[in-house]
Design an enzyme around this catalytic site. Structure first.
Site, mmCIF file in Angstrom:
data_model
loop_
_atom_site.group_PDB
_atom_site.id
_atom_site.type_symbol
_atom_site.label_atom_id
_atom_site.label_comp_id
_atom_site.label_asym_id
_atom_site.label_seq_id
_atom_site.Cartn_x
_atom_site.Cartn_y
_atom_site.Cartn_z
ATOM 1 N N CYS A 165 44.396 40.786 51.315
ATOM 2 C CA CYS A 165 43.910 39.576 51.339
ATOM 3 C C CYS A 165 44.869 38.615 50.282
ATOM 4 O O CYS A 165 45.056 37.391 49.884
ATOM 5 C CB CYS A 165 42.684 39.084 50.601
ATOM 6 S SG CYS A 165 41.432 40.059 51.133
ATOM 7 N N GLU A 316 38.980 37.873 37.771
ATOM 8 C CA GLU A 316 40.748 37.115 37.791
ATOM 9 C C GLU A 316 40.468 36.188 36.531
ATOM 10 O O GLU A 316 41.392 35.332 35.949
ATOM 11 C CB GLU A 316 40.060 35.800 38.578
ATOM 12 C CG GLU A 316 41.282 35.360 39.046
ATOM 13 C CD GLU A 316 41.154 33.884 40.489
ATOM 14 O OE1 GLU A 316 42.229 33.372 40.857
ATOM 15 O OE2 GLU A 316 40.121 34.391 41.269
ATOM 16 N N HIS A 342 35.978 33.848 53.285
ATOM 17 C CA HIS A 342 37.080 34.473 53.055
ATOM 18 C C HIS A 342 37.862 34.133 54.093
ATOM 19 O O HIS A 342 37.319 36.051 55.068
ATOM 20 C CB HIS A 342 36.935 35.925 51.983
ATOM 21 C CG HIS A 342 37.825 36.161 51.642
ATOM 22 N ND1 HIS A 342 38.736 36.295 51.456
ATOM 23 C CD2 HIS A 342 38.218 37.688 50.784
ATOM 24 C CE1 HIS A 342 40.026 36.426 51.007
ATOM 25 N NE2 HIS A 342 39.408 38.095 50.645
ATOM 26 N N PHE A 403 43.246 44.345 48.084
ATOM 27 C CA PHE A 403 42.408 45.663 48.217
ATOM 28 C C PHE A 403 43.899 46.314 48.561
ATOM 29 O O PHE A 403 45.527 45.878 49.005
ATOM 30 C CB PHE A 403 42.510 46.259 49.617
ATOM 31 C CG PHE A 403 40.793 45.798 49.619
ATOM 32 C CD1 PHE A 403 39.905 45.085 48.520
ATOM 33 C CD2 PHE A 403 39.952 46.188 50.643
ATOM 34 C CE1 PHE A 403 38.789 45.462 48.436
ATOM 35 C CE2 PHE A 403 38.467 45.941 50.897
ATOM 36 C CZ PHE A 403 37.782 45.243 49.628
#
Length: 415
Positions: A165, A316, A342, A403
Site C-alpha cells: 500500500c 499511525e 483503500h 504490508f
C-alpha cells in the site's frame, strides 16, 4: 556545489471510486461522498463472501479506452493508462526528449484478473491454445508502467515500485529522485490497482482486515471512529507529471506544487501488522521533513494513511506523535480513505494528489463517518467541516504504509 533541483507537479490524473477524473474526484471529496457500494457480481454469492461491498471504480474503462486497449490490458493497466493520459494532458503534453522522459507506476498486486482468469481457462480447456497471447505482459506487475511508457514514448526509464500500500507514494518519491539525480527532466509517476477480485476479498477477510458493515457500505470506512472494523477495498489509479522546476519554467507550465522530499523506512516487525509504537513510520516522516529543509512547525496538514483498521489508525497516531511531539497539535489531519476506500498500491498516489489539492485550494477535507472519536487518537482530526489552511507558503505531509513494513512519507509544498 550546484543547487539541488526542485521538482514540481505540472499535471494530475485519476480514476477512482468517486470520480473518473481529478476534478470529479475532488468535488466528491469536498461533498463528503463515499465510493463504497454493494457488489452485484455473481462471484459474491458464488463464493459466499462475508464482505459484499467495495469501493468500485466510478467510470468504466470502456467509456474512455478503445476496445483494443481494454482487450490488451488488465484492469490494472487500464486504470493507469486513463490516469496517465489525463495527467499528461493536464500538464499540457510537455515537449520533452524521449530520452529525458521516464515512467514510474507502482502497484501492490498487479494483474490479478488476467492471471487467475487465464489459469481458469487453462484448467477448463486443458490446452494452451485458449490462452490469450498477451497474458504474461498483462499480468506482470510492471505491465501498467510498460503501457504508459509505450503510450508516451518514455525512454529515460520505466520502473515499478511494489511495496504493497506504499507503492504509489514510493513511485512518486522515486520519480522525484530521478529528476534530482539528473536521470530525467520529466517523470510520469503514481500508482494503480485493480484488486476487486474474489481472491483478494477472501484473503483480506481471513485476515480480518476488511469491514463487514454490509448493511451500510457508505459508512463502513470510518478512520478514527471507535466503531471502525476494517478497511474498504477499493480500486483505481492516481498519476502525476513531475518536472524539474527549470524545465517547467522554460516551457511556461502551470505548477500545482513542489514535491519537496521523500522519507522511507522499514519496520522489520511483522508481515502485516504495523509496529505499534510507530518507530519506523516516524523515522520516515522525520526524514521527509528534514530532507525538505523544513521543521515540523512548517507542516500544516497531513493526509494520513488511516485505513480504518483498529490497530493501524492508533499506530499511525503514535508515529505522528513520536515524530513531531506537541508540534503535531498544529497539523490538521484528514483521512480521505473514509470516502475513497483503500486503493492499495494506488492509495499513496491518489492521496498525494488530494494533498496537493488541499494546498492549492487551501482546504483540508473533512473525514467522514466519525460518530464517536477514538480517545486513543491524539491528533487534530478534521471532521464535520473542512478546515481552511493558512495563506502563504505552506507544506503538507502524505503518509503511506504497506504490508511488509514499508513506510513512505512525502512532503509537498505550495507553489
Amino acid at each position: 556545489m550546484s543547487t539541488p533541483k526542485r521538482v514540481v507537479v505540472t499535471g494530475m490524473g485519476t480514476t477512482t471510486p468517486v470520480g473518473g477524473t481529478v476534478p470529479e474526484t475532488w468535488q466528491a471529496i469536498l461533498a463528503g461522498r463515499s465510493g463504497a457500494r454493494p457488489m452485484t457480481f455473481d462471484w459474491v454469492t458464488e463464493y459466499n463472501l462475508p464482505v459484499t461491498f467495495g469501493a468500485l471504480i466510478h467510470t468504466d474503462p470502456s467509456e474512455v479506452l478503445t476496445k483494443v486497449e481494454v482487450r490488451r490490458q488488465d484492469p490494472n493497466g487500464q486504470y493507469a493508462l486513463i490516469a496517465a493520459r489525463e495527467a499528461w494532458a493536464d500538464a499540457g503534453a510537455p515537449d520533452v526528449e524521449a530520452e529525458r522522459l521516464a515512467v514510474v507506476v507502482g502497484t501492490g498486486i498487479g494483474g490479478v484478473w488476467t492471471l487467475l482468469n487465464q489459469w481458469d481457462i487453462l484448467k477448463e480447456s486443458k490446452t494452451t491454445r485458449k490462452i490469450f497471447p498477451l497474458s504474461v505482459p498483462m499480468l506482470m506487475p510492471n505491465s501498467a508502467t510498460a503501457a504508459v511508457s509505450l503510450d508516451l514514448g518514455a525512454r529515460a526509464g520505466a520502473h515499478t515500485a511494489v511495496s504493497a500500500c506504499a507503492s504509489g507514494a514510493e513511485s512518486i518519491g522515486l520519480g522525484m529522485e530521478m529528476i534530482k539525480s539528473g536521470r530525467a527532466d520529466v517523470v510520469v509517476a503514481g500508482g494503480t490497482e485493480a484488486a476487486v477480485h474474489p481472491i483478494c476479498f477472501a484473503g483480506f477477510t481471513q485476515m480480518q482486515a476488511l469491514s463487514t458493515r454490509n448493511d451500510e457500505p457508505e459508512r463502513a470506512s470510518r478512520p478514527y471512529d471507535t466503531g471502525r472494523d476494517g478497511f474498504v477495498l477499493g480500486e483505481g489509479a492516481g498519476i502525476v507529471v513531475l518536472e524539474s522546476e527549470e524545465h517547467a519554467k522554460a516551457r511556461g507550465a502551470k505548477v500545482y506544487a513542489e514535491v519537496a522530499s521523500v522519507g522511507m523506512s522499514a519496520d522489520a516487525h511483522h508481515i502485516a501488522a504495523p509496529e505499534p509504537e510507530g518507530a519506523g513510520a516516524s523515522r520516515a516522516m522525520v526524514e521527509a521533513v528534514e530532507r525538505a529543509g523544513l521543521s515540523a512547525s512548517d507542516i500544516v496538514h497531513v493526509n494520513a494513511h488511516a485505513t480504518s483498521t483498529p490497530v493501524g489508525d492508533i499506530a499511525e497516531s503514535n508515529a505522528i506523535r513520536r515524530a513531531f511531539g506537541e508540534t503535531a497539535d498544529g497539523m490538521c489531519v484528514s483521512a480521505t480513505k473514509s470516502m475513497t476506500g483503500h486503493l492499495l498500491g494506488a492509495a499513496g498516489a491518489l492521496e498525494t494528489i488530494l494533498t496537493i489539492l488541499a494546498l492549492t485550494e487551501r482546504t483540508a477535507p473533512a473525514t467522514i463517518n466519525i460518530d464517536d472519536r477514538d480517545p486513543e487518537i491524539y491528533l487534530d482530526v478534521v471532521h464535520g467541516e473542512h478546515r481552511r489552511l493558512p495563506d502563504g507558503d505552506i507544506a503538507a505531509l502524505n503518509n503511506s504504509f504497506g504490508f511488509g513494513g514499508h513506510n513512505v512519507a512525502l512532503v509537498v509544498k505550495s507553489a
